[in-house]
Motif scaffolding. Sequence first.
Motif, PDB file in Angstrom:
ATOM      1  N   MET A 494       0.849  -1.192   0.000  1.00 58.38           N
ATOM      2  CA  MET A 494       0.000   0.000   0.000  1.00 58.38           C
ATOM      3  C   MET A 494       0.886   1.244   0.000  1.00 58.38           C
ATOM      4  SD  MET A 494      -2.854  -1.252   2.782  1.00 58.38           S
ATOM      5  CE  MET A 494      -4.102  -0.089   2.302  1.00 58.38           C
ATOM      6  N   SER A 497      -0.021   7.292   1.450  1.00 55.79           N
ATOM      7  CA  SER A 497      -1.310   7.951   1.686  1.00 55.79           C
ATOM      8  C   SER A 497      -2.355   6.959   2.164  1.00 55.79           C
ATOM      9  CB  SER A 497      -1.785   8.642   0.403  1.00 55.79           C
ATOM     10  OG  SER A 497      -1.916   7.697  -0.646  1.00 55.79           O
ATOM     11  N   THR A 498      -2.233   5.717   1.747  1.00 53.30           N
ATOM     12  CA  THR A 498      -3.206   4.702   2.174  1.00 53.30           C
ATOM     13  C   THR A 498      -2.905   4.211   3.577  1.00 53.30           C
ATOM     14  OG1 THR A 498      -3.422   3.978  -0.129  1.00 53.30           O
ATOM     15  CG2 THR A 498      -4.295   2.507   1.561  1.00 53.30           C
TER      16      THR A 498
END
Length: 898
Positions: A494, A497-498
């Motif tokens: 990921m 930002s995730t």
Amino acid sequence: MFYNKSKKEVLQTLNSNEKLGLTTKESTERLAKNGKNILESSEKKSMIKAFFNQFKDFMIYILIIAAIISGFLGEITDAAIIILVILLNAVIGVIQEAKAEHSLEALKQLSTPKALVKRDGTLSEISSEDIVIGDIVILDAGRYVPCDIRLLEDVNLKIDESALTGESEPVTKDSSLALDNENVPLGDRRNMAFMSTLVTYGRGVGIATSTGMNTEIGHIAEMIKENTDSTTPLQKKLAELGKFLGFAAIGICILIFIIGLFQKRPFLEIFMTSISLAVAAIPEGLPAIVTIVLALGVTKMSKENAIVKKLPAVETLGSVNIICSDKTGTLTQNKMTVTKFYCNEIYDTADKLDINDTVSKLLLEGNILCNDATFTDDTKTGDPTEIALLEIGYKYNIIKDELSILHPRVEEIPFDSDRKLMTTVNKYNDVYYSFTKGAIDNLLKICNKVLIKNTEVDLTDNLKETILNKATSMSSDALRVLGLAFKKIKSSNMTISTLESDLIFIGMVGMIDPPRTEVKDSINTATLAGIKTIMITGDHKDTAFAIGKDLGIADSINEAISGSELDKISDSELNKNIDNYRIFARVSPEHKVKIVKAFKSNGNIVSMTGDGVNDAPSLKAADIGVAMGITGTDVSKGAADIILLDDNFSTIVEAVKKGRSIFKNIKKSIIFLISCNLGEIVTILISILFNLPTPLRPIHLLWVNLITDSLPALSLGIDEEETDIMNEPPRNPNDSLFTGSITNLILNGILIGLLSISAFILGGAIHSNEIAYSLQHFDISGVILGFNHLNNTGNIYYPQTMAFIVLSVSQLVHSLNLRSDKKSIFQVGIFSNKYLILSIILGIVIQDIVTMVPFLASIFKVINLTSKDWLLVITLSITPLILNEIVKIFKRNKKRMR
């Protein structure tokens, strides 16, 4: 100043290329122009010069003259004894001085032997001595910074500058930082790296801006080189005493000549008598006795974990009324420690954390897994903040190595100064936990839920306000706050930002470099003893005040002042207002010296404690520099007068106690010797004034001064500590050595003189009818006639023997009076100083041997006494003890009435 220039400006100014570095030719030319990257040493003093410097003392001059005169008069033994004392004193002084000045050598050894630089477009490892201004230098974890550097690149770069600035935590560097102000404190120049500091994390690239003596540490070396007056109060007082006694001896000689001329005495007799008085005026054994007492004090101090490098520092420490202490590692433990936590809506101290609670356990686990430090019983590596998180887990038996095997790290996002966050992804069975730790403000912005009692609750404005209030409460206690959040994810692949969004807030911890547990009591003890403790640190003002308030150093933030505020104050203004401040924060090495000098300007005796390179100049500037033996750098140890083996602030207080006791004992020894010498002067003066024969020969006076008196004086020098010595205020450094004792000294000196001349007259009376008759009718002319008869018959030896023994034994007995000026010898304990009792017994035995052994009796021109004579001698000799005991009774009664 390169910290307020852009990278481009620095490169242009120093004519260097960031990608290629300098060429070999350029570096060679610059090395020839600016010199090697080393710290200069001060010129070493030769042993011969150091030896002869020991004779630069007025009392030593007088002793040398006395030795010459004694030799001229044929008293070779007397001359040899005096010369031996002088040489012994000089040798001891040279040995102590040889150990005292190694600070600059230690500074040189701190330079990194190898450095990584760019030369001709390639990386090269060279000797740090060969670095020149303009070199492109590569920094990485574990490497010392070889010179002062303006950073051009940085990746998670952290540098431990505690030895230079006093900052307890590694400083996060930022090469892009723009500093416009020209007076930025050393600790805030985050786009710079400084010589002899240590890279603890990350890596960086920079350009060499200063080398050798032009670096910040070079400035410190320059300050250490400055010659300062290191003469201690006792040395000054003894020098004054030596001059006084010397002039007194000269004055007495002149007085005797004048009286002798009026009495029309033979020249040789006047000369011999005046020499006798000169010898009587000077306590020949005083320099050696003081040196030996101080040396014995050093031995005592070493048993209390305080190593003294310079003998006079012992007594100076006892008169200290200001202790300027570095915070980091001296007042504090020099390690970050978690002290408070907040989770499950519980705000408490770290020892109240419930490990059986799921949320609390997750708070610990997350902080341990999202962590790059290591921690075992033997080794600790990494950022101190992260080490603190591992240590709190270790206390609850959560070990990083074991936890990392159970929940291995599969992904990470390193910390950076913009995000102020760090994230790791760890495998938990069939799912992944993403842990994010960092600054509480930044963390709450990416959280939407809170974990409370194992239930995910929406992060409402009220909950957020509660969390921020608790964080503020921690910050107000000068705690560094770190929050932790997490979320469960199905895949580790990921983006940032995730991973760092929609998190669940778990809790937060507050940590600080805590005070040493014993320090608070030590500061209280010092306060009761009239000693003010001053904190000097490189930390921020609020952090310093929080620690200072907890320790009882300061009550108000108004008692704290920062380095930038000090810069705005003139030296005269600081000297005037220095007593208003108890905490000095965010200070540079120059500030520390300025602070010490300000306190000294008001007549204070200042001790400075420290352990870092940055403390060295102030340690040297203080009256007493105290370095830490465990955490202290070689530089601080080299500049200090005393080294604490256990780095314990309590040892300083104990050292003060020892110092006070030692000085008091030295004073006892000096008062004893001077009062005894005064007794000798009174004895001879009375005989001159009444035109009597000389009752004491020069060899008698030398024998008493150098042999008989020396042992009791030494024994007084190692007398037991008085139980209430720390209840007294510090000794005023401006006080005379005789303050509070002058009356006692004079009266006892006169008493000993009167007893000695009485023994002389009574001894003559026993062998002369004229004297016996004149004594009955108080006819002084008859006494003189009687002594003339003794001179003609050769029996003058008898009364001289009586005077010699009474003088000697009465002085031995008088030593008991000096143990206390108010307490009876029975209250103090007759046998509590066994060495003194042995000295008195030995002194009496020696006097008996001198009169009984024919060979010695012929040298001293004395005769053996009868048992009746000894009874008279003992009666006269114990009179000082009896009279002083009576006086002490009145003193104690007067004190009770008050």
